[in-house]
Write an enzyme that holds these catalytic residues in place. Structure first.
Site, mmCIF file in Angstrom:
data_model
loop_
_atom_site.group_PDB
_atom_site.id
_atom_site.type_symbol
_atom_site.label_atom_id
_atom_site.label_comp_id
_atom_site.label_asym_id
_atom_site.label_seq_id
_atom_site.Cartn_x
_atom_site.Cartn_y
_atom_site.Cartn_z
ATOM 1 N N GLY A 1 40.264 40.419 41.749
ATOM 2 C CA GLY A 1 38.912 40.030 42.185
ATOM 3 C C GLY A 1 38.725 40.204 43.683
ATOM 4 N N GLY B 1 40.863 45.264 39.068
ATOM 5 C CA GLY B 1 40.702 45.542 37.636
ATOM 6 C C GLY B 1 41.997 45.971 36.971
ATOM 7 N N ARG C 1 54.177 37.527 41.643
ATOM 8 C CA ARG C 1 53.434 36.867 42.725
ATOM 9 C C ARG C 1 54.352 36.054 43.629
ATOM 10 N NH1 ARG C 1 48.200 35.334 39.118
ATOM 11 N NH2 ARG C 1 47.037 37.226 39.592
ATOM 12 N N LYS D 1 32.499 48.092 32.271
ATOM 13 C CA LYS D 1 31.063 47.874 32.464
ATOM 14 C C LYS D 1 30.532 48.342 33.811
ATOM 15 C CE LYS D 1 30.410 43.892 29.506
ATOM 16 N NZ LYS D 1 30.227 42.446 29.512
#
Ligand code: AMP
Length: 417
Positions: A398, A375, A36, A219
């Site tokens: 996200g 993800g 990052r 999910k």
């Protein structure tokens, strides 16, 4: 009005730059992965090379107040090393005016963790567990009020604002969105943000067809909005991973102990019906690798996806399905991949995800545009060594997910408006 970093004149200007330096630290407070920090370096160097000075701001972790564990002082050395200049530090991000004023062209000041203040996120802290709704409302109003001063103070340090923190672009926080209002003529995206936005536009606005989305992960509930948004964009929708068993069960399949969400079976059927209506071809796995336990030493077998025996669960995509998906992928001009198609963390069940990474690399080589974003698929391509063989790997989990859902991200909107 939005400006562009490449054409902005930084000479003699102070730039306040929101970066995402939320890096993992070990127990000795050493950085274990500096990706990052490295991702923001081109933007930071651009300001310095243009004759400007830098005020860098970021969050680190989720502190509940001032907490030495989450201090950005742990990363000063690494930032300095990567930038090639010494980095000054402001121990309190709200009391850095004198240090900011004293900055000369080429100098760098790093502000302490913004989240030491509740005002950064604009959410009240320290509420009693039994707080009434009234008390909660009052606390929220109070922090929103003090947030105005917080933002104003940060803005007072600089002449221009750059947002290069894609990882927090889906949050309407003080430093990611609200501060932009203080720089109506001097706000811009950094290179990382520009890259992410271009990647999003390449799939959501300017996709070349055939366009295939591969949506996997655990999910349905966390991918429902992405699936729905994709139905308006894609020609092919490959659904894999744990979430596919809800689709299979909803269609009358026997799924044994596989992961599933019964309450989302109607949504799964609705997605299949809508896909049909819109002419989107859905590719669910028809062959599944199953295991008799969720562990590396489990017994493994390969079966028809509609007929998983009791006591077994689906853990990876079968070779026959992978072959079919490969044809779909290689026949596409735009491919978006979000979420692994098996339990890739366990080597024995990683084959499907590895194969998808390989297919994407091959499609990229043949000229397709390939985006891996949101993800665990990002972790998967990186771990498997394919990150450089696809067109773009997003840095924001996200944020990318929300962008793929079709939402406008506050960090992007604040610069564009
Ligand atoms: P997500 O964060 O939603 O992209 O989900 C990623 C997770 O899904 C990873 O940890 C995978 O191990 C998990 N996953 C993928 N396939 C399966 C499966 N068949 N059963 C259980 N978990 C799975």
């Amino acid at each position: 009005m939005q400006k562009f970093i490449d054409s902005y004149d930084f000479a003699g200007k102070k730039a306040i730059v929101r970066v995402d330096f939320n890096v993992p630290l070990n127990e000795q407070f050493e950085i274990t992965d500096d990706t990052r920090i490295r991702a923001a370096i081109p933007t930071l160097k651009k300001v310095l090379a243009g004759g400007g000075s830098l005020i860098i701001m970021s969050h680190l972790g989720r502190p509940k107040g001032v907490d030495a564990k989450f201090s950005l002082k742990h990363i000063i050395g690494r930032v300095s090393e990567l930038l090639g200049v010494p980095v000054q530090f402001a121990e309190d991000c709200q009391k850095a005016k004198a240090q900011a004023d004293a900055l000369k062209p080429g100098e760098v000041l790093l502000l302490e963790n913004l989240r030491f203040y509740a005002e950064e996120e604009g959410k009240p802290r320290g509420l009693k567990e039994d707080a009434t709704d009234e008390e909660k409302k009052a606390a929220k109003a109070a922090v929103k009020e003090s947030q105005k001063e917080f933002v104003k103070t940060l803005a007072s340090y600089a002449d221009c604002y750059i947002n290069d923190a894609f990882g927090t672009a889906h949050r309407a926080h003080a430093s990611t969105a609200l501060i932009a209002d203080y720089f109506p003529e001097d706000k811009m995206f950094g290179y990382l943000m520009e890259g992410e936005i271009k990647a999003i536009d390449n799939v959501l606005k300017n996709a070349k067809h055939p366009f295939t989305a591969i949506i996997g992960g655990s999910k349905v509930s966390s991918k429902l909005a992405v699936l729905e948004n994709m139905l308006d964009k894609v020609d092919n929708l490959i659904i894999g991973g744990g979430m596919s068993y809800t689709f299979i069960k909803a269609q009358g399949g026997k799924i044994g102990n596989s992961l599933h969400e019964d309450d989302l079976m109607p949504n799964a059927l609705e997605i299949l019906a809508k896909a049909k209506e819109k002419g989107v071809k859905v590719w669910l796995s028809f062959q599944t690798v199953i295991a008799d336990a969720f562990s590396a030493d489990a017994n493994v077998d390969t079966v028809d996806a509609m007929n998983i025996p009791d006591g077994w669960e689906g853990v990876d995509t079968g070779a026959e399905s992978l072959k079919q998906w490969k044809d779909v992928i290689l026949g596409s001009k735009t491919i978006l991949w979000n979420g692994p198609v098996g339990v890739f963390e366990i080597d024995k069940f990683a084959n499907g995800t590895l194969e998808i990474a390989r297919d994407l690399a091959e499609a990229t080589e043949k000229g397709a545009y390939t985006l891996v974003g949101g993800g665990d698929s990002v972790a998967a391509v990186t771990r498997m060594g394919f990150a450089k063989k696809v067109s773009y790997v997003s840095t924001g989990g996200g944020a990318m997910l929300e962008a793929l859902e079709g939402k406008e991200l506050p960090g992007i909107a604040a610069i564009r408006k």
